[in-house]
Design a protein around this motif. Structure first.
Motif, mmCIF file in Angstrom:
data_model
loop_
_atom_site.group_PDB
_atom_site.id
_atom_site.type_symbol
_atom_site.label_atom_id
_atom_site.label_comp_id
_atom_site.label_asym_id
_atom_site.label_seq_id
_atom_site.Cartn_x
_atom_site.Cartn_y
_atom_site.Cartn_z
ATOM 1 N N ASP A 4 -6.362 3.361 -0.987
ATOM 2 C CA ASP A 4 -6.663 1.950 0.158
ATOM 3 C C ASP A 4 -7.214 0.896 -0.431
ATOM 4 O O ASP A 4 -7.685 0.891 -1.395
ATOM 5 C CB ASP A 4 -7.280 2.695 1.572
ATOM 6 C CG ASP A 4 -6.915 2.034 3.089
ATOM 7 O OD1 ASP A 4 -6.249 0.856 3.029
ATOM 8 O OD2 ASP A 4 -7.494 2.246 4.143
ATOM 9 N N TYR A 5 -7.176 -0.613 0.631
ATOM 10 C CA TYR A 5 -7.205 -1.731 0.000
ATOM 11 C C TYR A 5 -9.484 -1.345 0.726
ATOM 12 O O TYR A 5 -9.329 -0.582 1.752
ATOM 13 C CB TYR A 5 -6.915 -2.911 1.473
ATOM 14 C CG TYR A 5 -6.041 -2.579 0.500
ATOM 15 C CD1 TYR A 5 -4.747 -3.259 -0.901
ATOM 16 C CD2 TYR A 5 -4.852 -3.405 1.980
ATOM 17 C CE1 TYR A 5 -4.196 -3.765 -0.256
ATOM 18 C CE2 TYR A 5 -3.725 -3.104 1.509
ATOM 19 C CZ TYR A 5 -2.967 -3.669 0.731
ATOM 20 O OH TYR A 5 -1.844 -3.977 0.932
ATOM 21 N N ILE A 17 -7.793 -3.186 -4.420
ATOM 22 C CA ILE A 17 -7.115 -1.465 -4.122
ATOM 23 C C ILE A 17 -8.483 -0.457 -5.023
ATOM 24 O O ILE A 17 -8.928 -1.013 -5.893
ATOM 25 C CB ILE A 17 -6.090 -0.669 -4.271
ATOM 26 C CG1 ILE A 17 -5.092 -1.523 -3.533
ATOM 27 C CG2 ILE A 17 -5.716 0.638 -5.369
ATOM 28 C CD1 ILE A 17 -4.090 -1.041 -3.562
ATOM 29 N N LEU A 51 0.794 -1.125 0.071
ATOM 30 C CA LEU A 51 0.059 -0.303 0.293
ATOM 31 C C LEU A 51 0.875 1.368 -0.080
ATOM 32 O O LEU A 51 0.852 2.075 -0.592
ATOM 33 C CB LEU A 51 -0.784 0.088 1.292
ATOM 34 C CG LEU A 51 -1.812 1.505 0.715
ATOM 35 C CD1 LEU A 51 -2.811 0.715 -0.318
ATOM 36 C CD2 LEU A 51 -2.802 0.831 2.474
#
Ligand code: GLU
Length: 304
Positions: free
Chosen positions: A148-149, A194, A135
């Motif tokens: 972000d995921y 993502i 990330l």
């Protein structure tokens, strides 16, 4: 070149295709996305930008993440990477098992799922904190700390990811996976989850569009020729079994994902991202491909 006007014209021209195709529903979370959306954003290496419609709406980048993953693996392993994964177009679907069986567990290229699962395994073996490090790299290359995921999407895919589980099992059987297969699957699905917008993707991919600029993000460094080679793999392998068609229609290296996103690069010119969830039978965005075909037609410029 008035890219803003070109993009606006493209959007009008592709309207007849707006109901063609169907969004991915094998990942239940993705089936919830409203299908009639479209965004597009372009950034030149000289700082010009153009964006239209939902260019700022984030979506699941899915297999577009495989370019970031390849960049990391190439930085860490150098040419040794190519003993674990090939660099030939597959001509088969992104989740095909057939080729893997014949080729005894060495996937054709890093952009089919089998190849990306091997890359996930490499990162798990080589990074201290794989999830955080990955990330950090994507955030650094995008110059955006908010990326972000989406854990819901990752979990939703795991619950239904029987084919990817079969692929990783076959890889493990052939001795080409070092880590626990559940860990590999978990990390792979997380990378796919993502979320980024067209504007964010287009900006991030400038790093790949301009191989003359130093590539050094969160400790991940690539030489100028490694960046060019990532472009070569996007050109030949970026669109599953539609890579030839994409080269024919668009003429740019690129990578698609089943979330409906596509990024493409005109080396030393620009990076462009387009998103529309409705996919064709090969898993590529219908309006996305049409828009990019029109872009290289209107600008009379592709790599050919
Ligand atoms: N997570 C997706 C899968 O493994 C990625 C597929 C894609 O975007 O091509 O099926």
């Amino acid at each position: 070149m008035d890219y803003q006007q070109i993009l606006e014209n493209i959007y009008q021209t592709i309207q007849p295709y707006s109901k063609q195709g169907k969004q991915a529903d094998y990942i239940p979370e993705l089936a919830k996305v409203y299908p009639d959306q479209f965004g597009m954003s372009l950034h030149t290496i000289y700082g010009e930008t153009a964006s239209i419609e939902q260019a700022d709406t984030r979506f699941s980048i899915q297999s577009i993440s495989k370019v970031f993953t390849l960049a990391m693996c190439l930085s860490i392993k150098g040419d040794d990477l190519w003993s674990r994964v090939g660099k030939e177009p597959s001509g088969t679907a992104f989740n095909s098992l057939v080729q893997l069986e014949v080729e005894k567990g060495v996937p054709r290229n890093p952009f089919i799922n089998a190849g990306a699962l091997v890359m996930a395994d490499i990162l798990l073996s080589n990074l201290k904190n794989p999830e955080a490090d990955y990330l950090n790299f994507v955030r650094a290359v995008s110059a955006n700390e908010t990326i972000d995921y989406n854990v819901n999407v990752a979990n939703s895919e795991r619950e239904n990811g029987f084919l990817n589980a079969a692929i990783v099992n076959l890889l493990k059987y052939h001795g080409t996976i070092e880590n626990n297969i559940e860990d590999v699957l978990h990390f792979y699905f997380l990378m796919c989850s993502i979320e980024m917008s067209c504007r964010e993707l287009s900006l991030a991919f400038l790093a790949f569009a301009n191989h003359r600029r130093k590539f050094d993000y969160a400790g991940i460094t690539l030489t100028s020729s490694q960046v060019k080679r990532i472009n070569a793999i996007m050109q030949t392998c970026g669109f599953y079994d539609e890579a030839g068609e994409f080269a024919y229609l668009v003429g740019l290296p690129g990578k698609s994902g089943v979330g409906g996103g596509i990024v493409a690069i005109h080396p030393l010119q620009y990076s462009v991202a387009v998103w529309s969830p409705r996919l064709n039978s090969k898993g590529n965005s219908v309006m996305g491909i049409k828009a990019l075909e029109l872009l290289t037609t209107e600008t009379k410029a592709s790599i050919f």
